[in-house]
Write a protein that holds these residues in place. Sequence first.
Motif, PDB file in Angstrom:
ATOM      1  N   GLY A 176       0.781  -1.237   0.000  1.00  0.00           N
ATOM      2  CA  GLY A 176       0.000   0.000   0.000  1.00  0.00           C
ATOM      3  C   GLY A 176       0.811   1.284   0.000  1.00  0.00           C
ATOM      4  O   GLY A 176       0.276   2.346   0.274  1.00  0.00           O
ATOM      5  N   LYS A 177       2.102   1.202  -0.280  1.00  0.00           N
ATOM      6  CA  LYS A 177       2.947   2.408  -0.343  1.00  0.00           C
ATOM      7  C   LYS A 177       3.596   2.491  -1.712  1.00  0.00           C
ATOM      8  O   LYS A 177       4.814   2.578  -1.843  1.00  0.00           O
ATOM      9  N   GLY A 178       2.769   2.474  -2.756  1.00  0.00           N
ATOM     10  CA  GLY A 178       3.246   2.372  -4.122  1.00  0.00           C
ATOM     11  C   GLY A 178       3.764   3.645  -4.747  1.00  0.00           C
ATOM     12  O   GLY A 178       4.273   3.617  -5.858  1.00  0.00           O
ATOM     13  N   THR A 179       3.652   4.772  -4.068  1.00  0.00           N
ATOM     14  CA  THR A 179       4.190   6.019  -4.615  1.00  0.00           C
ATOM     15  C   THR A 179       5.579   6.235  -4.032  1.00  0.00           C
ATOM     16  O   THR A 179       5.732   6.510  -2.842  1.00  0.00           O
ATOM     17  N   ILE A 180       6.572   6.088  -4.895  1.00  0.00           N
ATOM     18  CA  ILE A 180       7.974   6.274  -4.489  1.00  0.00           C
ATOM     19  C   ILE A 180       8.412   7.646  -4.974  1.00  0.00           C
ATOM     20  O   ILE A 180       8.137   8.029  -6.114  1.00  0.00           O
ATOM     21  N   VAL A 181       9.082   8.383  -4.113  1.00  0.00           N
ATOM     22  CA  VAL A 181       9.533   9.730  -4.464  1.00  0.00           C
ATOM     23  C   VAL A 181      10.998   9.919  -4.085  1.00  0.00           C
ATOM     24  O   VAL A 181      11.501   9.280  -3.156  1.00  0.00           O
ATOM     25  N   ILE A 182      11.647  10.790  -4.839  1.00  0.00           N
ATOM     26  CA  ILE A 182      12.999  11.240  -4.510  1.00  0.00           C
ATOM     27  C   ILE A 182      12.871  12.709  -4.123  1.00  0.00           C
ATOM     28  O   ILE A 182      12.308  13.505  -4.876  1.00  0.00           O
ATOM     29  N   ILE A 183      13.360  13.050  -2.956  1.00  0.00           N
ATOM     30  CA  ILE A 183      13.285  14.421  -2.468  1.00  0.00           C
ATOM     31  C   ILE A 183      14.715  14.938  -2.307  1.00  0.00           C
ATOM     32  O   ILE A 183      15.529  14.329  -1.609  1.00  0.00           O
ATOM     33  N   GLN A 184      14.998  16.038  -2.978  1.00  0.00           N
ATOM     34  CA  GLN A 184      16.300  16.687  -2.839  1.00  0.00           C
ATOM     35  C   GLN A 184      16.119  17.873  -1.895  1.00  0.00           C
ATOM     36  O   GLN A 184      15.154  18.622  -2.033  1.00  0.00           O
ATOM     37  N   ILE A 185      17.024  18.018  -0.966  1.00  0.00           N
ATOM     38  CA  ILE A 185      16.948  19.124  -0.014  1.00  0.00           C
ATOM     39  C   ILE A 185      18.232  19.939  -0.108  1.00  0.00           C
ATOM     40  O   ILE A 185      19.334  19.414   0.054  1.00  0.00           O
ATOM     41  N   GLY A 186      18.066  21.228  -0.377  1.00  0.00           N
ATOM     42  CA  GLY A 186      19.187  22.147  -0.448  1.00  0.00           C
ATOM     43  C   GLY A 186      18.965  23.325   0.481  1.00  0.00           C
ATOM     44  O   GLY A 186      17.905  23.454   1.097  1.00  0.00           O
ATOM     45  N   ASN A 187      19.957  24.183   0.579  1.00  0.00           N
ATOM     46  CA  ASN A 187      19.881  25.360   1.456  1.00  0.00           C
ATOM     47  C   ASN A 187      19.382  24.978   2.849  1.00  0.00           C
ATOM     48  O   ASN A 187      18.440  25.568   3.378  1.00  0.00           O
ATOM     49  N   LEU A 188      20.029  23.991   3.418  1.00  0.00           N
ATOM     50  CA  LEU A 188      19.638  23.475   4.733  1.00  0.00           C
ATOM     51  C   LEU A 188      19.634  24.584   5.777  1.00  0.00           C
ATOM     52  O   LEU A 188      20.561  25.389   5.831  1.00  0.00           O
ATOM     53  N   LYS A 189      18.596  24.633   6.593  1.00  0.00           N
ATOM     54  CA  LYS A 189      18.424  25.699   7.581  1.00  0.00           C
ATOM     55  C   LYS A 189      18.857  25.281   8.987  1.00  0.00           C
ATOM     56  O   LYS A 189      18.606  26.014   9.943  1.00  0.00           O
ATOM     57  N   LEU A 190      19.467  24.121   9.117  1.00  0.00           N
ATOM     58  CA  LEU A 190      19.995  23.672  10.398  1.00  0.00           C
ATOM     59  C   LEU A 190      21.217  22.816  10.125  1.00  0.00           C
ATOM     60  O   LEU A 190      21.489  22.464   8.984  1.00  0.00           O
ATOM     61  N   GLU A 191      21.966  22.498  11.151  1.00  0.00           N
ATOM     62  CA  GLU A 191      23.182  21.729  10.910  1.00  0.00           C
ATOM     63  C   GLU A 191      22.831  20.296  10.505  1.00  0.00           C
ATOM     64  O   GLU A 191      21.790  19.759  10.885  1.00  0.00           O
ATOM     65  N   CYS A 192      23.704  19.720   9.716  1.00  0.00           N
ATOM     66  CA  CYS A 192      23.449  18.412   9.113  1.00  0.00           C
ATOM     67  C   CYS A 192      23.112  17.331  10.137  1.00  0.00           C
ATOM     68  O   CYS A 192      22.152  16.576   9.958  1.00  0.00           O
ATOM     69  N   ARG A 193      23.886  17.235  11.179  1.00  0.00           N
ATOM     70  CA  ARG A 193      23.651  16.177  12.184  1.00  0.00           C
ATOM     71  C   ARG A 193      22.265  16.314  12.809  1.00  0.00           C
ATOM     72  O   ARG A 193      21.584  15.323  13.041  1.00  0.00           O
ATOM     73  N   ARG A 194      21.835  17.526  13.063  1.00  0.00           N
ATOM     74  CA  ARG A 194      20.502  17.756  13.637  1.00  0.00           C
ATOM     75  C   ARG A 194      19.426  17.325  12.642  1.00  0.00           C
ATOM     76  O   ARG A 194      18.457  16.670  13.016  1.00  0.00           O
ATOM     77  N   PHE A 195      19.607  17.677  11.364  1.00  0.00           N
ATOM     78  CA  PHE A 195      18.654  17.275  10.326  1.00  0.00           C
ATOM     79  C   PHE A 195      18.573  15.748  10.251  1.00  0.00           C
ATOM     80  O   PHE A 195      17.484  15.170  10.196  1.00  0.00           O
ATOM     81  N   GLU A 196      19.716  15.091  10.265  1.00  0.00           N
ATOM     82  CA  GLU A 196      19.746  13.639  10.186  1.00  0.00           C
ATOM     83  C   GLU A 196      19.012  12.989  11.351  1.00  0.00           C
ATOM     84  O   GLU A 196      18.308  11.994  11.183  1.00  0.00           O
ATOM     85  N   GLU A 197      19.162  13.545  12.524  1.00  0.00           N
ATOM     86  CA  GLU A 197      18.445  13.020  13.691  1.00  0.00           C
ATOM     87  C   GLU A 197      16.935  13.202  13.527  1.00  0.00           C
ATOM     88  O   GLU A 197      16.160  12.302  13.855  1.00  0.00           O
ATOM     89  N   LEU A 198      16.517  14.350  13.024  1.00  0.00           N
ATOM     90  CA  LEU A 198      15.084  14.622  12.860  1.00  0.00           C
ATOM     91  C   LEU A 198      14.438  13.697  11.835  1.00  0.00           C
ATOM     92  O   LEU A 198      13.331  13.186  12.056  1.00  0.00           O
ATOM     93  N   ILE A 199      15.105  13.452  10.722  1.00  0.00           N
ATOM     94  CA  ILE A 199      14.456  12.638   9.693  1.00  0.00           C
ATOM     95  C   ILE A 199      14.475  11.145  10.013  1.00  0.00           C
ATOM     96  O   ILE A 199      13.735  10.377   9.399  1.00  0.00           O
ATOM     97  N   LYS A 200      15.260  10.740  10.990  1.00  0.00           N
ATOM     98  CA  LYS A 200      15.210   9.331  11.415  1.00  0.00           C
ATOM     99  C   LYS A 200      13.824   8.968  11.931  1.00  0.00           C
ATOM    100  O   LYS A 200      13.434   7.804  11.915  1.00  0.00           O
ATOM    101  N   GLU A 201      13.072   9.966  12.373  1.00  0.00           N
ATOM    102  CA  GLU A 201      11.712   9.740  12.885  1.00  0.00           C
ATOM    103  C   GLU A 201      10.676   9.631  11.762  1.00  0.00           C
ATOM    104  O   GLU A 201       9.552   9.232  12.000  1.00  0.00           O
ATOM    105  N   GLU A 202      11.067   9.988  10.543  1.00  0.00           N
ATOM    106  CA  GLU A 202      10.142   9.955   9.399  1.00  0.00           C
ATOM    107  C   GLU A 202      10.116   8.546   8.810  1.00  0.00           C
ATOM    108  O   GLU A 202      10.977   8.171   8.032  1.00  0.00           O
TER     109      GLU A 202
END
Length: 147
Positions: free
Chosen positions: A60-86
């Motif tokens: 039931g998760k047949g829509t696959i997407v590629i998301i590119q993120i640029g101009n990050l508004k926080l430090e990389c390690r913090r972003f990586e920690e946040l998206i682990k919850e997604e």
Amino acid sequence: MDEIDGKLLELLQEDARITIIELSKKLNLSRPSVNERLRRLQENGVIQGFTARISAEAIGKGTIVIIQIGNLKLECRRFEELIKEETDILECHRVTGTNSYFLKAAVATMKDLEALVDRLIPYGQLNTSVVLSSPILSRPLLPVTDR
């Protein structure tokens, strides 16, 4: 790592549930020899684990997407920690170039995609692409050989 190890890795990536008996037949090796090679490849970190490939569409998760993120508004390690919850995000790759990250996600509906995008927008500039097809989905990763 020799040619036999390469063939062993190829066979395992085609079917991680292949038995030692089947491997020994296909590689023309004894079962103890195959076991020893497997143990060594695992100890050396070449084989990192065994998993099942699941059809996103079938669950039931047949829509696959590629998301590119640029101009990050926080430090990389913090972003990586946040998206682990997604949980919709299947892969995250920190990259060079104008974008900081490439994410691969699987969602059930466009509404779910919209919600995921809405959650990611605060972190940077997004460019989202829907995957139409995947002509190469999971090619075996093989060792470098002498050319």
